[in-house]
Design a protein around this motif. Structure first.
Motif, PDB file in Angstrom:
ATOM      1  N   LYS A 127       0.869  -1.175   0.000  1.00 41.86           N
ATOM      2  CA  LYS A 127       0.000   0.000   0.000  1.00 41.86           C
ATOM      3  C   LYS A 127       0.904   1.223   0.000  1.00 41.86           C
ATOM      4  O   LYS A 127       1.657   1.457   0.945  1.00 41.86           O
ATOM      5  N   GLU A 128       0.816   2.002  -1.066  1.00 37.71           N
ATOM      6  CA  GLU A 128       1.721   3.134  -1.269  1.00 37.71           C
ATOM      7  C   GLU A 128       1.028   4.486  -1.070  1.00 37.71           C
ATOM      8  O   GLU A 128       1.621   5.528  -1.335  1.00 37.71           O
ATOM      9  N   ASP A 129      -0.206   4.459  -0.596  1.00 42.70           N
ATOM     10  CA  ASP A 129      -1.026   5.670  -0.539  1.00 42.70           C
ATOM     11  C   ASP A 129      -0.369   6.813   0.226  1.00 42.70           C
ATOM     12  O   ASP A 129      -0.531   7.983  -0.127  1.00 42.70           O
ATOM     13  N   TYR A 130       0.347   6.483   1.296  1.00 41.37           N
ATOM     14  CA  TYR A 130       0.885   7.525   2.169  1.00 41.37           C
ATOM     15  C   TYR A 130       2.383   7.754   1.965  1.00 41.37           C
ATOM     16  O   TYR A 130       2.965   8.646   2.577  1.00 41.37           O
ATOM     17  N   PHE A 131       2.981   6.957   1.109  1.00 41.15           N
ATOM     18  CA  PHE A 131       4.446   6.889   1.079  1.00 41.15           C
ATOM     19  C   PHE A 131       5.113   8.153   0.553  1.00 41.15           C
ATOM     20  O   PHE A 131       4.725   8.707  -0.471  1.00 41.15           O
TER      21      PHE A 131
ATOM     22  N   GLY B  24       4.121   8.941   6.665  1.00 39.75           N
ATOM     23  CA  GLY B  24       4.507   8.787   5.263  1.00 39.75           C
ATOM     24  C   GLY B  24       5.196   7.475   4.971  1.00 39.75           C
ATOM     25  O   GLY B  24       6.176   7.424   4.217  1.00 39.75           O
ATOM     26  N   GLY B  25       4.669   6.393   5.543  1.00 40.81           N
ATOM     27  CA  GLY B  25       5.319   5.093   5.425  1.00 40.81           C
ATOM     28  C   GLY B  25       4.822   4.244   4.272  1.00 40.81           C
ATOM     29  O   GLY B  25       3.810   4.539   3.626  1.00 40.81           O
ATOM     30  N   TYR B  26       5.545   3.158   4.040  1.00 40.24           N
ATOM     31  CA  TYR B  26       5.262   2.194   2.971  1.00 40.24           C
ATOM     32  C   TYR B  26       4.808   0.902   3.631  1.00 40.24           C
ATOM     33  O   TYR B  26       5.523   0.325   4.451  1.00 40.24           O
TER      34      TYR B  26
END
Length: 381
Positions: A6-10, A51-53
């Motif tokens: 899930k890359e939404d916040y990365f 802002g994690g992956y």
């Protein structure tokens, strides 16, 4: 190895929140575990906040992550905990090779239940690949025969579900055993179970292990509301009808107890060498004798003997819920060990709510603080 992300916040070089899959597929239509870990978990909150992956890996030999087509014993030699951890190490290295996005990323490795005990072991074997760890509800002290698990299950059932529910289930199992001793298979027919030879002791043992596992799963993964709801259902119908529903769901096909044993070979190979001794010889052959399994269990336990003296282990959170049958294995205590009063199996992994137990709130506050420190360390570098 299959994995989901899930890359939404990365944001580039943000923390990698890596959840190690355990003994199941990451796309189960019934448990939907991956959906929970990537969308409704505390690490999802942390990823959004910092802002994690997010990544959820699938354990070898489960789901689509098959190293071999066959599940015979010769093929299952590739199904070991060290090999599963090596898969995770390869994936982390693969991510870190992308220096544009992950070159300075810290790794927060998380596991629950079976995969939870892999976290501190991974920290021992690969200290340079993990910056922070969290092993939730994991068995950390291994015994050759863990007879206490189901004793704990029924004690918790009595405590949460009440005396009436507890006695109904206990007496129901006793009545079924008495009927089979008299060659009365009425209850098996009521539960829609087929492919079963009640004249063979090992088959009876296997069947009862499967049926008691239904109750074990209810207590292990169900919250108080879920357990009380099941107790109400059993009271209104019967234990036999409840077991039938849990075994078959809405299917009208009979539950084939023989085929079900074959379909669980990967689970048994991973876990039985520690616990269900009486079933190993039947499932895997004479190599899996008591002496062989006892030696393997002791070898596994030795991997954890010196963990507290290792710097990487000191940065691993260990949690043990009070209302968890696996608490019979005892958690290994250190400064980051949390005994979660009033909590159930892996409850601490779930997203925060206003109803979180005080012990879980304290744990999450500590974890959040350590993740902030990871962010700060990265910025200093």
């Amino acid at each position: 190895m299959r994995y989901m992300v899930k890359e939404d916040y990365f944001k580039p070089n943000g923390t990698i929140f890596f959840f190690m899959g355990g003994e199941g597929t990451i796309l189960s239509p019934t448990t939907n575990v991956s959906n929970i870990m990537l969308t409704k978990s505390y690490i999802n909150e942390l990823a959004q906040r910092y802002g994690g992956y997010l990544i959820h890996s699938e354990h070898r030999y489960y789901g689509e992550s098959k190293a071999t087509k066959s599940l015979d014993v010769k093929s299952l030699k590739y199904l070991t905990v060290p090999q599963a951890m090596a898969d995770v190490a390869v994936l982390i290295r693969f991510l870190k090779e992308n220096t544009t996005y992950f070159g300075e990323s810290k790794v927060f490795l998380v596991g629950g239940s079976y995969s939870g005990f892999m976290v501190p072991w991974f920290a021992k074997l690969y200290p340079n690949l993990i910056d922070l760890g969290w092993g939730s509800s994991a068995p950390f002290q291994f015994k050759t025969e863990l007879r206490g698990f189901y004793s704990k299950v029924f004690k918790l059932l009595l405590k949460i579900g009440g005396k009436k529910c507890h006695n109904t289930i206990v007496h129901g199992f006793k009545a079924l055993k008495a009927d089979l001793n008299k060659h009365n298979t009425t209850k098996l027919i009521e539960m829609n179970i087929c492919g079963f030879d009640h004249t063979k002791d090992e088959k009876v043992f296997n069947l009862f292990e499967r049926l008691t596992k239904v109750v074990g799963t209810l207590v292990q993964y169900g919250n108080k509301i879920g357990i009380l709801k099941a107790c109400e259902e059993i009271s209104k119908t019967s234990l036999s009808l409840y077991l039938k529903k849990q075994l078959n769901g809405v299917s009208t096909k009979c539950y084939d107890s023989i085929s079900s044993l074959k379909s669980l070979r990967d689970v048994r190979y991973t876990t039985d060498s520690d616990f269900w001794l009486d079933m190993c010889l039947d499932a895997f052959g004479h190599k899996f004798s008591y002496c062989y399994i006892d030696r393997k269990v002791k070898d596994t336990d030795r991997n954890f003997e010196d963990l507290q003296n290792r710097e990487s282990f000191r940065r691993v959170f260990l949690t043990q819920p009070e209302l968890d049958a696996w608490s019979v294995t005892k958690v290994r205590k250190h400064n980051w060990t949390y005994i979660l009063k009033g909590a159930t199996h892996c409850e601490d992994l779930l997203a925060s709510t206003e109803n979180d137990k005080p012990s879980i709130k304290a744990l999450k506050t500590h974890i959040d603080h350590e993740v902030q420190k990871l962010q700060h360390e990265r910025q200093l570098n």
